[in-house]
Design a protein around this motif. Structure first.
Motif, PDB file in Angstrom:
ATOM      1  N   ASP A  17       0.839  -1.198   0.000  1.00 31.24           N
ATOM      2  CA  ASP A  17       0.000   0.000   0.000  1.00 31.24           C
ATOM      3  C   ASP A  17       0.874   1.248   0.000  1.00 31.24           C
ATOM      4  O   ASP A  17       0.493   2.300   0.484  1.00 31.24           O
ATOM      5  CB  ASP A  17      -0.959   0.001   1.197  1.00 31.24           C
ATOM      6  N   GLY A  18       2.072   1.141  -0.541  1.00 28.67           N
ATOM      7  CA  GLY A  18       3.001   2.252  -0.573  1.00 28.67           C
ATOM      8  C   GLY A  18       4.128   2.101   0.421  1.00 28.67           C
ATOM      9  O   GLY A  18       5.056   2.890   0.437  1.00 28.67           O
ATOM     10  N   ILE A  19       4.071   1.071   1.259  1.00 24.87           N
ATOM     11  CA  ILE A  19       5.160   0.758   2.181  1.00 24.87           C
ATOM     12  C   ILE A  19       5.556  -0.685   1.905  1.00 24.87           C
ATOM     13  O   ILE A  19       4.728  -1.581   1.928  1.00 24.87           O
ATOM     14  CB  ILE A  19       4.720   0.919   3.657  1.00 24.87           C
ATOM     15  N   ASP A  20       6.828  -0.900   1.615  1.00 23.79           N
ATOM     16  CA  ASP A  20       7.321  -2.240   1.316  1.00 23.79           C
ATOM     17  C   ASP A  20       7.850  -2.955   2.555  1.00 23.79           C
ATOM     18  O   ASP A  20       7.738  -4.164   2.677  1.00 23.79           O
ATOM     19  CB  ASP A  20       8.445  -2.180   0.274  1.00 23.79           C
ATOM     20  N   ILE A  21       8.459  -2.174   3.465  1.00 17.69           N
ATOM     21  CA  ILE A  21       9.131  -2.761   4.621  1.00 17.69           C
ATOM     22  C   ILE A  21       8.833  -1.916   5.858  1.00 17.69           C
ATOM     23  O   ILE A  21       8.840  -0.686   5.789  1.00 17.69           O
ATOM     24  CB  ILE A  21      10.663  -2.795   4.405  1.00 17.69           C
ATOM     25  N   VAL A  22       8.590  -2.594   6.962  1.00 12.65           N
ATOM     26  CA  VAL A  22       8.574  -1.925   8.259  1.00 12.65           C
ATOM     27  C   VAL A  22       9.864  -2.363   8.949  1.00 12.65           C
ATOM     28  O   VAL A  22      10.166  -3.552   9.034  1.00 12.65           O
ATOM     29  CB  VAL A  22       7.338  -2.301   9.106  1.00 12.65           C
TER      30      VAL A  22
END
Length: 134
Positions: A17-22
């Motif tokens: 959703d627009g973030i690949d990695i936390v």
């Protein structure tokens, strides 16, 4: 995997959703968006950011990792620009990056060896600087 080498605990998101990695380090959490580009025949790298996704994320904890892949001496070499979202927002405000549905970031080396964004902004300050993620 690069984040792990620099002491981050990293986890891929199952839904993009627009973030690949936390990633986390020292009890702080970061959102990472990774964009990858192979070098063109003219030595340029092109990245596209969706304006909608860009606007939806918290600027204080979001970072973009721009992976620049080139083929050198028979193997692929990766270099990384680590760019805080706040810096991209500043570049949009200063018209270095056009604010459109899709924002385009073109990176190329100038004659002195500096990586330049859209021919206007030097980016070597972000080259392989994982310590920017704080």
């Amino acid at each position: 995997s690069e984040l792990l080498f620099f002491g981050f605990n990293a986890s891929s998101m199952t839904v993009d959703d627009g973030i690949d990695i936390v990633a986390s380090k020292d009890n702080k959490y970061f959102h990472i968006q990774v964009k990858t580009s192979n070098s063109s025949d003219s030595g340029k790298y092109t990245f596209t950011l969706q304006q909608k996704s860009f606007d939806a994320k918290d600027a204080s904890s979001t970072f973009y990792i721009l992976v620049m892949r080139s083929f050198e001496v028979g193997r692929y070499v990766n270099n990384f620009l680590i760019v805080p979202k706040s810096e991209i927002r500043r570049l949009v405000e200063n018209s270095v990056i056009s604010k459109e549905d899709k924002m385009t970031l073109r990176i190329e080396k100038d004659r002195s060896g500096k990586y330049m964004l859209n021919g206007q902004a030097p980016m070597n300050w972000a080259l392989n600087k994982y310590n920017m993620i704080v």
